[in-house]
Design an enzyme around this catalytic site. Structure first.
Site, mmCIF file in Angstrom:
data_model
loop_
_atom_site.group_PDB
_atom_site.id
_atom_site.type_symbol
_atom_site.label_atom_id
_atom_site.label_comp_id
_atom_site.label_asym_id
_atom_site.label_seq_id
_atom_site.Cartn_x
_atom_site.Cartn_y
_atom_site.Cartn_z
ATOM 1 N N SER A 25 -53.058 62.531 20.081
ATOM 2 C CA SER A 25 -54.360 63.198 19.396
ATOM 3 C C SER A 25 -55.627 62.836 19.637
ATOM 4 C CB SER A 25 -53.865 63.609 18.110
ATOM 5 O OG SER A 25 -55.142 64.236 17.594
ATOM 6 N N LEU A 27 -58.731 60.502 20.213
ATOM 7 C CA LEU A 27 -59.136 59.407 20.929
ATOM 8 C C LEU A 27 -58.048 58.724 21.539
ATOM 9 C CD1 LEU A 27 -61.870 58.266 18.372
ATOM 10 C CD2 LEU A 27 -62.010 60.059 20.417
ATOM 11 N N TYR A 180 -61.994 55.968 2.540
ATOM 12 C CA TYR A 180 -62.013 55.782 4.041
ATOM 13 C C TYR A 180 -62.977 54.583 4.564
ATOM 14 C CZ TYR A 180 -62.747 57.327 9.000
ATOM 15 O OH TYR A 180 -62.625 57.115 10.386
HETATM 16 N N1 LIG Z 1 -63.204 61.194 15.573
HETATM 17 C C1 LIG Z 1 -64.174 60.345 14.985
HETATM 18 O O1 LIG Z 1 -65.411 60.976 15.164
HETATM 19 C C2 LIG Z 1 -64.062 59.057 14.756
HETATM 20 C C3 LIG Z 1 -65.156 58.575 13.930
HETATM 21 C C4 LIG Z 1 -65.037 57.337 13.492
HETATM 22 C C5 LIG Z 1 -63.702 56.351 13.928
HETATM 23 N N2 LIG Z 1 -62.519 57.393 14.182
HETATM 24 C C6 LIG Z 1 -61.641 56.605 14.413
HETATM 25 O O2 LIG Z 1 -60.692 56.962 15.537
HETATM 26 C C7 LIG Z 1 -59.261 56.828 15.375
HETATM 27 C C8 LIG Z 1 -58.489 58.010 16.080
HETATM 28 O O3 LIG Z 1 -59.008 59.241 15.326
HETATM 29 P P1 LIG Z 1 -59.200 60.661 16.057
HETATM 30 O O4 LIG Z 1 -60.565 60.834 16.028
HETATM 31 O O5 LIG Z 1 -58.585 60.483 17.672
HETATM 32 O O6 LIG Z 1 -58.403 61.422 15.241
HETATM 33 P P2 LIG Z 1 -57.038 62.310 15.394
HETATM 34 O O7 LIG Z 1 -57.287 63.340 16.606
HETATM 35 O O8 LIG Z 1 -56.846 63.006 14.243
HETATM 36 O O9 LIG Z 1 -55.886 61.209 15.929
HETATM 37 C C9 LIG Z 1 -55.584 60.340 14.997
HETATM 38 C C10 LIG Z 1 -54.137 60.060 15.228
HETATM 39 O O10 LIG Z 1 -53.368 59.297 14.190
HETATM 40 C C11 LIG Z 1 -52.251 59.636 13.926
HETATM 41 N N3 LIG Z 1 -51.677 59.168 12.583
HETATM 42 C C12 LIG Z 1 -52.266 59.830 11.381
HETATM 43 N N4 LIG Z 1 -51.432 59.176 10.455
HETATM 44 C C13 LIG Z 1 -50.100 58.690 10.879
HETATM 45 C C14 LIG Z 1 -49.495 57.838 10.549
HETATM 46 N N5 LIG Z 1 -49.040 57.791 9.196
HETATM 47 N N6 LIG Z 1 -48.633 57.108 11.439
HETATM 48 C C15 LIG Z 1 -48.902 57.127 12.612
HETATM 49 N N7 LIG Z 1 -49.830 57.777 13.191
HETATM 50 C C16 LIG Z 1 -50.653 58.450 12.467
HETATM 51 C C17 LIG Z 1 -52.267 61.168 14.259
HETATM 52 O O11 LIG Z 1 -51.085 61.735 14.429
HETATM 53 P P3 LIG Z 1 -50.773 63.059 13.937
HETATM 54 O O12 LIG Z 1 -51.130 64.122 15.243
HETATM 55 O O13 LIG Z 1 -49.231 63.105 13.935
HETATM 56 O O14 LIG Z 1 -51.511 63.522 12.860
HETATM 57 C C18 LIG Z 1 -52.858 61.235 15.467
HETATM 58 O O15 LIG Z 1 -52.113 60.681 16.640
HETATM 59 C C19 LIG Z 1 -59.169 56.498 13.832
HETATM 60 O O16 LIG Z 1 -58.760 55.372 13.446
HETATM 61 C C20 LIG Z 1 -60.553 57.046 13.257
HETATM 62 O O17 LIG Z 1 -60.673 56.451 12.113
HETATM 63 C C21 LIG Z 1 -62.749 58.441 14.688
#
Ligand SMILES: NC(=O)c1ccc[n+]([C@@H]2O[C@H](COP(=O)([O-])OP(=O)(O)OC[C@H]3O[C@@H](n4cnc5c(N)ncnc54)[C@H](OP(=O)(O)O)[C@@H]3O)[C@@H](O)[C@H]2O)c1
Length: 320
Positions: A25, A27, A180
Site C-alpha cells: 500500500s 509508499l 504517533y
Molecule cells: N502518507 C503520508 O503522508 C506520510 C507522512 C509521514 C510519514 N508517513 C510514513 O510512511 C510510512 C508508510 O505509510 P503510507 O503513507 O504508505 O501508509 P499506508 O498506505 O497506510 O501503508 C501502510 C502500510 O503499513 C502496513 N501495516 C500497517 N500495520 C501493519 C502491521 N501490523 N504489520 C505489517 N504491516 C502493517 C499496511 O498494511 P495493510 O495494508 O495491511 O494495512 C500498509 O501496507 C509509514 O511509516 C508512515 O508513518 C507517511
C-alpha cells in the site's frame, strides 16, 4: 543532489535484494514498483498475504518487459513478535543477501489498541516491530557483500513527539497524535543510534538512514477515521488529501533516494524540499533537536531490547 530527482535516476538494482515492510500500500507499494523497474528482487513484507499478492500482481502488470525483477510476497505482522521472528527466519533461510531494508510500514492516529505482545499499537508497529525485525536481520545485511542500507521511515510529525519513558505504552492517558509523534520520534532515535552503533563497531559498509515523505496521499490518513467509525473525519481526510497531499509516487522519493543515491551517508535524514517540506524533490534535512539526543536514544534502545527480546550484537559482525 538534483533539484528534480526522480525514481528514474535510481541506479540499476538487478543485483540487489530489497525488503520493504508494508509493501502492499501507499509508499511501500510505490517503492516496490520503483525497485522492480530497476530489476531488484523485492521481498514484499505484508501483514495480509492476500493484499500482498494483489499488490504484487498490480506491480507486475505495470512493469515494462525484461526488467528481470522478482517479487516475493511474505507475511509479516509487525504487531506480533512471533510473526516477525518467523518471517525473519524465512528470509534468512531463503536469501543469502539483503542489500536494502526499508522499515516503512506504519499506522497513524488510530484509537488506542495493543499489539499481540501488549505494546501500544503505534509504538509497537512503527518502532518496536521494526526494531525487532532489523535486529533479527542485521547479520544478513552486514554480511552482504558491498554497501548495504537500512532506511527507516519517520514523519514530520516527529517534531511534536515526546518519549514518555514512564508510560511508553500510553496506558495512563492516550492521545492518538501524541502516540504517533512518539513512534515517529522513536523511528529517528533508532535510525541514528543504529548508525552510531554500526560506526562504533567499525562497520562502514552498512548505513542506517532516516527519511520522511512530507504529506502523501495514501491509505494512512484513513485508518484512524475507519477504526473510530467517524465518517466525517474520513470525508475531511479525503478533502485534505485531495487538496494538500502530493502523490504517493512522489512521497516515496525520499525513501528511494535514501536507499539508493550515491551521496547518502549513514545517520542522515531525507525529506521533500518543497513547500513546508510537505512535497517536492528529496533533499537532505535536519530533524528536531530532540531526535539527536543521544541519551534518549540509548535509553529507548535499551527499553526496546528489553520489550522485544531482540538483542543486537555488533561484536563478530563482519562486513563482507
Ligand atoms: N502518507 C503520508 O503522508 C506520510 C507522512 C509521514 C510519514 N508517513 C510514513 O510512511 C510510512 C508508510 O505509510 P503510507 O503513507 O504508505 O501508509 P499506508 O498506505 O497506510 O501503508 C501502510 C502500510 O503499513 C502496513 N501495516 C500497517 N500495520 C501493519 C502491521 N501490523 N504489520 C505489517 N504491516 C502493517 C499496511 O498494511 P495493510 O495494508 O495491511 O494495512 C500498509 O501496507 C509509514 O511509516 C508512515 O508513518 C507517511
Amino acid at each position: 543532489m538534483s533539484e528534480s530527482w526522480t525514481a528514474d535516476q535510481m541506479p540499476d538494482c538487478s543485483e540487489k535484494t530489497v525488503l520493504i515492510t508494508g509493501a502492499n500500500s501507499g509508499l511501500g507499494f510505490e517503492a516496490t514498483k520503483a525497485f522492480a523497474k530497476k530489476g531488484a528482487t523485492v521481498i514484499m513484507a505484508c501483514r495480509s498475504p492476500e493484499r500482498g499478492e494483489q499488490a504484487a500482481q498490480e506491480v507486475a502488470e505495470q512493469l515494462p518487459g525484461g526488467t528481470g525483477a522478482t517479487l516475493n510476497v511474505r507475511q509479516c505482522d509487525l504487531a506480533s513478535l512471533d510473526s516477525i521472528e518467523s518471517f525473519a527466519e524465512e528470509v534468512r533461510e531463503v536469501y543469502d543477501d539483503l542489500h536494502i531494508l526499508c522499515n516503512n510500514a506504519g499506522v497513524m492516529a488510530i484509537p488506542r489498541s495493543e499489539t499481540q505482545d501488549g505494546f501500544e499499537m503505534q509504538l509497537g508497529v512503527n518502532h518496536l516491530g521494526h526494531f525487532a525485525l532489523t535486529g533479527q536481520l542485521l547479520d544478513l545485511i552486514v554480511g552482504t557483500e558491498g554497501e548495504t542500507r537500512i532506511v527507516t521511515h519517520s514523519s514530520g510529525a516527529h517534531t511534536a513527539g515526546e518519549l514518555d519513558f514512564d508510560d511508553l505504552h500510553r496506558q495512563r492517558s492516550y492521545s492518538k497524535w501524541e502516540a504517533y509523534g512518539q513512534s515517529k520520534l522513536a523511528n529517528l532515535h533508532f535510525a541514528y543510534e543504529l548508525q552510531r552503533r554500526l560506526r562504533d563497531a567499525g562497520i562502514t559498509e552498512t548505513k542506517s538512514v532516516a527519511c520522511h515523505p512530507g504529506y502523501a496521499d495514501t491509505n494512512l490518513q484513513y485508518r484512524g477515521p475507519e477504526q473510530s467509525g467517524s465518517r466525517i473525519k474520513y470525508a475531511m481526510m479525503r478533502v485534505a488529501n485531495g487538496v494538500f497531499a502530493q502523490s504517493a509516487s512522489n512521497g516515496a522519493l525520499p525513501l528511494l533516494y535514501a536507499a539508493t543515491a550515491l551521496d547518502v551517508e549513514g545517520g542522515e535524514y531525507y525529506g521533500p524540499g518543497g513547500l513546508m517540506n510537505m512535497r517536492g524533490a528529496p533533499e537532505r534535512q535536519e530533524s528536531s533537536d530532540a531526535s539527536y539526543d543521544e541519551a534518549d536514544a540509548r535509553q529507548l534502545w535499551e527499553r526496546s531490547e528489553a520489550l522485544t527480546g531482540a538483542t543486537y550484537s555488533f561484536e563478530g559482525l563482519v562486513t563482507a
